[in-house]
Scaffold this active site. Structure first.
Site, mmCIF file in Angstrom:
data_model
loop_
_atom_site.group_PDB
_atom_site.id
_atom_site.type_symbol
_atom_site.label_atom_id
_atom_site.label_comp_id
_atom_site.label_asym_id
_atom_site.label_seq_id
_atom_site.Cartn_x
_atom_site.Cartn_y
_atom_site.Cartn_z
ATOM 1 N N TYR A 1 -77.301 73.403 -7.528
ATOM 2 C CA TYR A 1 -77.175 73.648 -8.965
ATOM 3 C C TYR A 1 -77.938 74.919 -9.312
ATOM 4 C CZ TYR A 1 -77.577 73.282 -13.985
ATOM 5 O OH TYR A 1 -77.513 73.562 -15.314
ATOM 6 N N GLU B 1 -73.848 78.842 -16.068
ATOM 7 C CA GLU B 1 -74.124 77.762 -15.111
ATOM 8 C C GLU B 1 -73.159 77.781 -13.933
ATOM 9 O OE1 GLU B 1 -74.980 73.303 -16.208
ATOM 10 O OE2 GLU B 1 -72.853 73.502 -15.746
#
Ligand code: GDP
Ligand code: MN
Length: 378
Positions: A101, A189
């Site tokens: 992530y 992101e």
């Protein structure tokens, strides 16, 4: 403004973040052709502005072009969290070894952008944040200095990324930072950033949020806005320059000024009411803007009463009253309306509304109580 995955990844690529080869399609046949170009093994990805598409069945890997067409057909007929799938991204499928992530967002408390990374990437990052917060690494970026090389290396070390990937990871970190900064984003992101079996780092998924207040200098991004995915009330509000946020209550609020709007909502709550929205018509609103605001409020079927709280400064109360009359003529509201006007031309405003069957109030407390009562009775 939310960007689709394919739009976000195009921006990432522009700043040097590696992404899979692929293109967007609107039909299953197009998907087949793209799959043929890419050599058969592809992933078909629904392009809707919600997260968790994978778990909802909106992401599927196809072994060949024929299967790509079939899966594309299936995904194009889906609805994901209430949103119909209109477009799909057809990407070269990656053989994944590890999912990471990686994102940048704005940390309001620290008044700085923050880079966030976790070795536990993939689909359940919210759960990781809740149950294993120590697995999430955060590094603040000084907006004047920018991202420093050592910060990217620190992150790489903290998520136990093998050393052979550090150089590429640093490039991706810098690319993500530039993408975030140059587009006035509030979120950039990558989840997941993957290590492939053939030892490459690639951004497999992308998500960006752009600050709506910066759209005036992001005109090329404005063209990326997908109004199909926005609520009609929001589109209408933007068109008229109104700040509108829908809420779950039943008292529609029309107020001029953001601070006054928040105060009005607080007072409604103080008298045990629930606001149906936040709506700031802004300073100097004319009749057409007021009429648009009223149409927006009344398009919400939860609204059982409307509270007008207008402080006439630059905004003239008679102009607002005229707007209310225009809108009433047009939409013929069936809900009770409470109005409080003070300030510039308040008297003229009140006179205009005399025949309009509105409940008038002197103070905000009085107005809020009357609106709460009217909503209960209606
Ligand atoms: P999201 O569910 O909306 O976040 O969509 P993602 O694009 O992140 O995809 C969800 C999951 O699908 C990823 O975490 C991967 O595990 C898997 N996935 C996505 N693309 C590929 C791919 O090219 N190959 C493989 N094997 N899996 C993929
Ligand atoms: Mn994802």
């Amino acid at each position: 403004m939310k960007l689709h995955e394919y739009q976000s990844k195009t921006i990432f690529a522009k700043y040097g973040v590696p992404i899979p080869k692929g293109r967007v399609a609107a039909t299953a046949l197009e998907a087949r052709h793209i799959a043929e170009e890419l050599g058969g093994r592809v992933v078909i990805k629904s392009q809707v502005l919600v997260g968790g598409r994978g778990k909802a069945g909106g992401i599927k890997v196809a072994k060949n072009a024929a299967e790509a067409e079939q899966l594309a057909q299936q995904i194009l007929s889906m609805e994901i969290k209430g949103l119909p799938v209109r477009k799909i991204l057809v990407d070269e499928a990656a053989a994944i070894e590890k999912e990471i992530y990686f994102s940048i967002t704005n940390d309001r408390a620290a008044k700085k952008p923050v880079m966030i990374a976790s070795a536990a990437g993939g689909v359940d990052i919210e759960e990781v944040a809740a149950t294993n917060p120590e697995k999430i690494i955060k590094v603040h970026i000084d907006p004047l200095l920018g991202l420093r090389d050592y910060q990217a290396r620190d992150i790489a070390a903290s998520i136990n990324l093998p050393r052979e990937y550090w150089r590429d990871f640093s490039k991706i970190a810098e690319g993500l930072w530039q993408a975030y900064r140059k587009t006035d984003a509030t979120l950039a992101e990558i989840n997941p950033l993957v290590i492939t079996e053939d030892k490459r780092l690639i951004a497999l998924d992308g998500k960006m949020l752009i600050d709506d207040n910066a759209m005036f200098r992001q005109s090329d991004l404005n063209e990326m806005r997908d109004t199909d995915e926005e609520a009609p009330a929001e589109i209408e509000a933007r068109k008229y320059g109104l700040s509108y946020i829908k809420l779950d209550g039943n008292i529609g609020c029309m107020v001029n000024g953001a601070g006054l709007a928040m105060t009005s909502m607080d007072i409604v709550k103080l008298f045990n009411g629930e606001p149906a929205n936040f709506l700031d018509i802004g300073g100097g609103a004319g009749a057409d803007k007021v009429a648009a605001a009223m149409r927006i409020i009344l398009s919400d079927s939860n609204v059982k009463a409307v509270l007008f709280n207008i402080f006439g400064g630059i905004t003239r109360c008679d102009e607002v009253a005229r707007g209310i009359l225009v809108a009433m003529d047009e939409v013929k509201p069936k809900v009770p309306m409470v109005v409080r006007l003070v300030g510039t031309n308040a008297e003229e405003g009140r006179k205009l509304l005399e025949n309009a069957k509105m409940i008038t109030a002197e103070t905000l407390a009085d107005a809020a109580q009357k609106a709460v009562q009217a909503a209960q009775q209606n």
